[in-house]
Design a protein around this motif. Structure first.
Motif, PDB file in Angstrom:
ATOM      1  N   LEU A 116       0.897  -1.006  -0.146  1.00 52.57           N
ATOM      2  CA  LEU A 116      -0.200   0.326   0.247  1.00 52.57           C
ATOM      3  C   LEU A 116       1.303   1.142   0.023  1.00 52.57           C
ATOM      4  CD1 LEU A 116      -3.006  -0.449   2.471  1.00 52.57           C
ATOM      5  CD2 LEU A 116      -2.598  -0.466   0.415  1.00 52.57           C
ATOM      6  N   ALA A 117       1.941   1.082   0.184  1.00 56.34           N
ATOM      7  CA  ALA A 117       2.654   2.337   0.808  1.00 56.34           C
ATOM      8  C   ALA A 117       3.993   2.820  -0.284  1.00 56.34           C
ATOM      9  CB  ALA A 117       3.553   2.278   2.275  1.00 56.34           C
ATOM     10  N   SER A 118       3.894   1.673  -1.274  1.00 55.18           N
ATOM     11  CA  SER A 118       4.037   2.307  -2.903  1.00 55.18           C
ATOM     12  C   SER A 118       3.815   2.554  -3.790  1.00 55.18           C
ATOM     13  CB  SER A 118       4.986   0.865  -2.829  1.00 55.18           C
ATOM     14  OG  SER A 118       3.647  -0.633  -3.299  1.00 55.18           O
ATOM     15  N   GLY A 141     -14.869  12.885 -10.115  1.00 53.13           N
ATOM     16  CA  GLY A 141     -16.052  12.211 -10.169  1.00 53.13           C
ATOM     17  C   GLY A 141     -16.061  10.177  -9.879  1.00 53.13           C
ATOM     18  N   VAL A 142     -17.360  10.028 -10.056  1.00 54.65           N
ATOM     19  CA  VAL A 142     -17.279   8.339  -9.101  1.00 54.65           C
ATOM     20  C   VAL A 142     -16.727   7.209 -10.398  1.00 54.65           C
ATOM     21  CG1 VAL A 142     -18.880   6.261  -8.757  1.00 54.65           C
ATOM     22  CG2 VAL A 142     -19.941   8.943  -8.004  1.00 54.65           C
ATOM     23  N   SER A 143     -16.923   7.882 -11.432  1.00 57.56           N
ATOM     24  CA  SER A 143     -15.519   7.109 -12.621  1.00 57.56           C
ATOM     25  C   SER A 143     -14.574   7.346 -12.081  1.00 57.56           C
ATOM     26  CB  SER A 143     -16.195   6.925 -14.148  1.00 57.56           C
ATOM     27  OG  SER A 143     -16.062   8.864 -13.669  1.00 57.56           O
ATOM     28  N   SER A 144     -13.843   8.214 -11.846  1.00 58.87           N
ATOM     29  CA  SER A 144     -12.061   8.880 -12.236  1.00 58.87           C
ATOM     30  C   SER A 144     -12.405   7.638 -10.527  1.00 58.87           C
ATOM     31  CB  SER A 144     -12.057  10.347 -11.517  1.00 58.87           C
ATOM     32  OG  SER A 144     -10.908  10.650 -11.451  1.00 58.87           O
ATOM     33  N   VAL A 145     -12.113   7.897  -9.418  1.00 57.67           N
ATOM     34  CA  VAL A 145     -12.599   7.463  -7.876  1.00 57.67           C
ATOM     35  C   VAL A 145     -12.629   5.965  -8.420  1.00 57.67           C
ATOM     36  CG1 VAL A 145     -13.019   7.511  -6.538  1.00 57.67           C
ATOM     37  CG2 VAL A 145     -13.158   9.281  -6.761  1.00 57.67           C
ATOM     38  N   HIS A 146     -13.217   5.448  -8.745  1.00 54.27           N
ATOM     39  CA  HIS A 146     -13.872   4.096  -9.056  1.00 54.27           C
ATOM     40  C   HIS A 146     -12.569   3.280 -10.257  1.00 54.27           C
ATOM     41  CE1 HIS A 146     -15.067   0.129 -11.617  1.00 54.27           C
ATOM     42  NE2 HIS A 146     -15.226   0.225  -9.831  1.00 54.27           N
ATOM     43  N   GLU A 147     -12.081   3.903 -11.362  1.00 51.16           N
ATOM     44  CA  GLU A 147     -10.884   3.619 -11.629  1.00 51.16           C
ATOM     45  C   GLU A 147      -9.778   3.785 -10.808  1.00 51.16           C
ATOM     46  OE1 GLU A 147      -8.523   1.778 -15.072  1.00 51.16           O
ATOM     47  OE2 GLU A 147     -10.814   2.387 -14.751  1.00 51.16           O
ATOM     48  N   GLY A 148      -9.449   4.722 -10.423  1.00 53.05           N
ATOM     49  CA  GLY A 148      -7.946   4.639  -9.527  1.00 53.05           C
ATOM     50  C   GLY A 148      -8.115   3.803  -8.713  1.00 53.05           C
ATOM     51  N   LYS A 173      -2.868   9.615  -4.897  1.00 49.16           N
ATOM     52  CA  LYS A 173      -3.542   9.181  -4.466  1.00 49.16           C
ATOM     53  C   LYS A 173      -4.823   7.868  -4.740  1.00 49.16           C
ATOM     54  CE  LYS A 173      -5.639  12.491  -7.208  1.00 49.16           C
ATOM     55  NZ  LYS A 173      -6.139  13.569  -8.359  1.00 49.16           N
ATOM     56  N   GLN A 174      -4.365   6.999  -5.289  1.00 50.02           N
ATOM     57  CA  GLN A 174      -4.768   5.881  -5.385  1.00 50.02           C
ATOM     58  C   GLN A 174      -4.754   5.179  -3.616  1.00 50.02           C
ATOM     59  OE1 GLN A 174      -2.225   3.224  -8.076  1.00 50.02           O
ATOM     60  NE2 GLN A 174      -2.920   4.362  -9.795  1.00 50.02           N
ATOM     61  N   ARG A 175      -3.626   5.541  -3.176  1.00 53.63           N
ATOM     62  CA  ARG A 175      -3.290   4.526  -1.481  1.00 53.63           C
ATOM     63  C   ARG A 175      -4.699   5.384  -1.305  1.00 53.63           C
ATOM     64  NH1 ARG A 175       1.664   6.196  -0.887  1.00 53.63           N
ATOM     65  NH2 ARG A 175       1.156   7.715  -0.185  1.00 53.63           N
ATOM     66  N   ASN A 176      -4.823   6.326  -0.598  1.00 49.59           N
ATOM     67  CA  ASN A 176      -5.937   7.176  -0.654  1.00 49.59           C
ATOM     68  C   ASN A 176      -6.845   6.643  -1.094  1.00 49.59           C
ATOM     69  OD1 ASN A 176      -4.205   8.850   1.419  1.00 49.59           O
ATOM     70  ND2 ASN A 176      -4.495  10.529  -0.273  1.00 49.59           N
ATOM     71  N   LEU A 215     -11.462   2.412   5.706  1.00 47.84           N
ATOM     72  CA  LEU A 215     -12.557   3.526   6.543  1.00 47.84           C
ATOM     73  C   LEU A 215     -14.573   3.415   5.559  1.00 47.84           C
ATOM     74  CD1 LEU A 215     -10.600   6.917   6.163  1.00 47.84           C
ATOM     75  CD2 LEU A 215     -10.568   5.104   8.123  1.00 47.84           C
ATOM     76  N   GLY A 216     -14.502   2.358   4.893  1.00 49.25           N
ATOM     77  CA  GLY A 216     -15.499   2.353   4.474  1.00 49.25           C
ATOM     78  C   GLY A 216     -16.843   3.201   3.491  1.00 49.25           C
ATOM     79  N   MET A 217     -15.296   4.429   3.006  1.00 49.13           N
ATOM     80  CA  MET A 217     -16.316   5.687   2.284  1.00 49.13           C
ATOM     81  C   MET A 217     -16.886   4.852   1.736  1.00 49.13           C
ATOM     82  SD  MET A 217     -14.018   8.896   3.138  1.00 49.13           S
ATOM     83  CE  MET A 217     -14.859   9.949   2.091  1.00 49.13           C
ATOM     84  N   SER A 218     -18.412   5.370   0.595  1.00 53.04           N
ATOM     85  CA  SER A 218     -18.682   5.430  -0.650  1.00 53.04           C
ATOM     86  C   SER A 218     -18.195   6.491  -1.944  1.00 53.04           C
ATOM     87  CB  SER A 218     -20.090   5.420  -0.750  1.00 53.04           C
ATOM     88  OG  SER A 218     -20.174   7.305  -0.202  1.00 53.04           O
ATOM     89  N   LEU A 219     -17.973   5.522  -3.193  1.00 53.11           N
ATOM     90  CA  LEU A 219     -17.419   6.425  -3.965  1.00 53.11           C
ATOM     91  C   LEU A 219     -17.592   7.478  -4.107  1.00 53.11           C
ATOM     92  CD1 LEU A 219     -17.076   3.330  -6.945  1.00 53.11           C
ATOM     93  CD2 LEU A 219     -15.183   3.568  -4.841  1.00 53.11           C
ATOM     94  N   SER A 220     -18.663   7.629  -3.803  1.00 56.79           N
ATOM     95  CA  SER A 220     -19.886   9.158  -4.424  1.00 56.79           C
ATOM     96  C   SER A 220     -19.142   9.553  -3.150  1.00 56.79           C
ATOM     97  CB  SER A 220     -20.913   9.182  -4.913  1.00 56.79           C
ATOM     98  OG  SER A 220     -21.460   7.932  -3.022  1.00 56.79           O
ATOM     99  N   ASP A 221     -18.593   9.309  -1.778  1.00 54.70           N
ATOM    100  CA  ASP A 221     -18.411  10.380  -0.655  1.00 54.70           C
ATOM    101  C   ASP A 221     -16.877  10.892  -1.024  1.00 54.70           C
ATOM    102  OD1 ASP A 221     -20.482   9.959   0.644  1.00 54.70           O
ATOM    103  OD2 ASP A 221     -20.007   9.131   1.926  1.00 54.70           O
ATOM    104  N   ILE A 222     -15.811   9.576  -1.697  1.00 56.28           N
ATOM    105  CA  ILE A 222     -14.803  10.185  -1.874  1.00 56.28           C
ATOM    106  C   ILE A 222     -14.841  11.146  -2.402  1.00 56.28           C
ATOM    107  CG2 ILE A 222     -12.515   9.352  -2.850  1.00 56.28           C
ATOM    108  CD1 ILE A 222     -13.488   6.405  -2.012  1.00 56.28           C
ATOM    109  N   ALA A 223     -15.577  10.743  -4.282  1.00 51.17           N
ATOM    110  CA  ALA A 223     -14.964  11.758  -4.979  1.00 51.17           C
ATOM    111  C   ALA A 223     -15.575  12.466  -4.422  1.00 51.17           C
ATOM    112  CB  ALA A 223     -16.590  11.200  -5.814  1.00 51.17           C
ATOM    113  N   LYS A 224     -16.602  13.034  -4.204  1.00 49.13           N
ATOM    114  CA  LYS A 224     -17.074  14.870  -3.290  1.00 49.13           C
ATOM    115  C   LYS A 224     -16.265  14.980  -2.422  1.00 49.13           C
ATOM    116  CE  LYS A 224     -21.845  13.230  -3.005  1.00 49.13           C
ATOM    117  NZ  LYS A 224     -23.197  13.137  -1.778  1.00 49.13           N
ATOM    118  N   SER A 225     -15.364  14.099  -2.155  1.00 52.42           N
ATOM    119  CA  SER A 225     -14.289  15.323  -1.148  1.00 52.42           C
ATOM    120  C   SER A 225     -12.941  15.568  -1.746  1.00 52.42           C
ATOM    121  CB  SER A 225     -13.784  13.955  -0.287  1.00 52.42           C
ATOM    122  OG  SER A 225     -13.133  12.908  -0.495  1.00 52.42           O
TER     123      SER A 225
END
Length: 66
Positions: free
Chosen positions: A10-12, A41-48, A16-19, A27-37
């Motif tokens: 994980l450290a390697s 977009g959600v698709s960008s978070v999902h692909e990352g 952005k991918q690690r976070n 932490l159990g965050m949804s993709l939409s919550d990560i995207a908002k923070s």
């Protein structure tokens, strides 16, 4: 031992991918919550996350073969 390998893998990852992976799976965050923070977009978070998981699979596969 395995926990240390996962931590090192994980450290390697790029920050952005690690976070994203940490936020979603630990932490159990949804993709939409990560995207908002992140203001993206959600698709960008999902692909990352998918790219990060593929990279983790390669790294950890290396450890299991050694």
């Amino acid at each position: 031992m395995m926990c240390m390998m996962v931590y090192e893998a994980l450290a390697s990852l790029p920050e952005k991918q690690r976070n994203r992976i940490t936020s979603h799976f630990l932490l159990g965050m949804s993709l939409s919550d990560i995207a908002k923070s992140e203001g993206t977009g959600v698709s960008s978070v999902h692909e990352g996350i998918q790219r990060g998981l593929r990279r983790l699979k390669k790294i950890l596969g290396f450890y299991t073969r050694a």
